[in-house]
Every structure is written in C-alpha cells, then in structure tokens.
Design a protein around this motif. Structure first.
Motif, mmCIF file in Angstrom:
data_model
loop_
_atom_site.group_PDB
_atom_site.id
_atom_site.type_symbol
_atom_site.label_atom_id
_atom_site.label_comp_id
_atom_site.label_asym_id
_atom_site.label_seq_id
_atom_site.Cartn_x
_atom_site.Cartn_y
_atom_site.Cartn_z
ATOM 1 N N VAL A 53 3.396 -10.909 4.567
ATOM 2 C CA VAL A 53 2.563 -10.720 3.777
ATOM 3 C C VAL A 53 2.025 -9.271 3.416
ATOM 4 O O VAL A 53 1.388 -9.112 2.404
ATOM 5 N N HIS A 54 2.557 -8.386 4.177
ATOM 6 C CA HIS A 54 2.068 -6.984 4.291
ATOM 7 C C HIS A 54 3.138 -6.396 3.756
ATOM 8 O O HIS A 54 3.113 -4.941 3.635
ATOM 9 N N LYS A 55 4.465 -6.838 3.160
ATOM 10 C CA LYS A 55 5.503 -6.245 2.554
ATOM 11 C C LYS A 55 5.256 -4.928 1.667
ATOM 12 O O LYS A 55 5.884 -3.836 1.686
ATOM 13 N N GLU A 56 4.494 -4.936 0.730
ATOM 14 C CA GLU A 56 4.116 -4.201 -0.332
ATOM 15 C C GLU A 56 2.966 -3.011 0.073
ATOM 16 O O GLU A 56 2.770 -2.072 -0.664
ATOM 17 N N ARG A 57 2.739 -3.123 1.421
ATOM 18 C CA ARG A 57 1.542 -2.302 1.789
ATOM 19 C C ARG A 57 2.220 -1.027 2.544
ATOM 20 O O ARG A 57 3.306 -1.025 2.951
ATOM 21 N N PRO A 58 1.280 0.174 2.157
ATOM 22 C CA PRO A 58 1.915 1.512 2.671
ATOM 23 C C PRO A 58 2.349 1.483 4.097
ATOM 24 O O PRO A 58 3.224 2.386 4.577
ATOM 25 N N GLU A 62 5.999 1.376 9.106
ATOM 26 C CA GLU A 62 5.268 1.870 10.263
ATOM 27 C C GLU A 62 4.733 0.587 11.399
ATOM 28 O O GLU A 62 5.088 0.916 12.354
ATOM 29 N N LEU A 63 4.439 -0.388 10.550
ATOM 30 C CA LEU A 63 3.975 -1.615 11.382
ATOM 31 C C LEU A 63 5.226 -2.169 12.062
ATOM 32 O O LEU A 63 5.220 -2.559 13.076
ATOM 33 N N VAL A 64 6.441 -2.329 11.248
ATOM 34 C CA VAL A 64 7.709 -3.004 11.881
ATOM 35 C C VAL A 64 8.111 -2.109 12.901
ATOM 36 O O VAL A 64 8.863 -2.193 14.012
ATOM 37 N N ASP A 65 8.032 -0.669 12.585
ATOM 38 C CA ASP A 65 8.442 0.160 13.782
ATOM 39 C C ASP A 65 7.809 0.239 14.862
ATOM 40 O O ASP A 65 8.480 -0.085 16.121
#
Ligand code: RTP
Ligand code: MG
Length: 140
Positions: A53-58, A62-65
């Motif tokens: 849901v946050h794929k397009e967010r800047p 960082e979140l996946v890392d």
C-alpha cells in the motif's frame, strides 16, 4: 463488543534492543491476548508485499530495508475491539507525537524505526494474519 483479532509486528529496532518482553507486557496489560507468535527474518519479497500500500511513497525503499534488517516477531492478538485497542497502546506513528505510556512513546527511535506495527482495520488484519500464519498456528 465482539472478540476481534489483529496482526502485530515487533520491528527490528525492538528485537535489536531486546525489548520484546517489555512490549509484550504493555500489550497484555492493555487487555490483549497473544494467541500466536513467531520470530522470523522477513524477506524483501515478504516486506514488499506486506507494505504494498506504501509502494509509491518516498520512504518505501527505506521501509523495506529496515523491516529486513533484523529479526521481527509476528503476532496475532485477540480481544474486545482488538484493532483499536492495539493502535491505542502503540501510539502515533511518529513517537514525538505519541501519547505518554504508549509503546512508541516509551520505545520507538524515530518515525521510521518505530518498534511496532498494528493492523488498521479488521479487514486488513485478516489479510495480514493470513500472510504469516496458518490457522492451526493460532490458538485462541
Ligand atoms: P504500521 O503500518 O507499521 O503499523 O504504522 P502506521 O499505521 O502507524 O503508519 P503507516 O502510515 O501505515 O506507515 C507504515 C510504516 O512506514 C514507516 N514510515 N516511515 N519516514 C517516514 O516518513 C515514514 N512514514 C512512515 C513507519 O515504520 C510506519 O510505521
Ligand atoms: Mg499502517
């Protein structure tokens, strides 16, 4: 009020600082029961699917890392009004805005490394629980 389930993650900044017991104590004190729990290392694929849901967010990269940087504890919580109750005990996403006594106020390092995840609605909870647990792993 019906018994509800929600999905919870103790994030890598929490496992790294050995805070899983302290956070579980706050969860249980809030009246929620931990009915499933396991410690895992998320793959990039799992984290990407989870936060799609946050794929397009800047902050997505960082979140996946961050979510794959160390072990996490995934949980199913059960109780009356569990989704909202859990979000109350977590506190605001940004720890500087979180209320006193909440998990994020007490333990989060920053808006990104904020110690815990909780589902935002019963419908998303069901999807998130199914991503990480099979039915026989949940003992209510
Ligand atoms: P969560 O999904 O993890 O329970 O957190 P939330 O509902 O309070 O926040 P949400 O808006 O869904 O954001 C998901 C997670 O992305 C990271 N984030 N980083 N750097 C930033 O500005 C930023 N904003 C959000 C946080 O780890 C947040 O929990
Ligand atoms: Mg969220």
């Amino acid at each position: 009020m019906a018994i509800e389930r929600t999905f919870s993650i103790l994030k890598p900044d929490a496992t790294e600082r050995n805070l899983t017991g302290a956070i579980n104590a706050l969860i249980e004190k809030a009246g929620l029961r931990i009915v499933a729990q396991k410690r895992i290392r998320m793959t990039r694929e799992q984290a990407g699917t989870f936060y799609a849901v946050h794929k397009e967010r800047p902050f997505f990269g960082e979140l996946v890392d961050f979510m794959t940087s160390g072990p996490v504890v995934v949980q199913v919580l059960e109780g009356e009004n569990a989704v909202l109750k859990h979000r109350d005990v977590m506190g605001a996403t940004d720890p500087s805005k979180a209320a006193d006594g909440t998990i994020r106020k007490l333990h989060a390092k920053s808006i990104g490394e904020n110690s815990v995840h909780g589902s935002d609605a019963p419908e998303t909870a069901a999807i998130e629980i199914a991503q990480f647990f099979s039915g026989n792993e949940i003992v209510g």
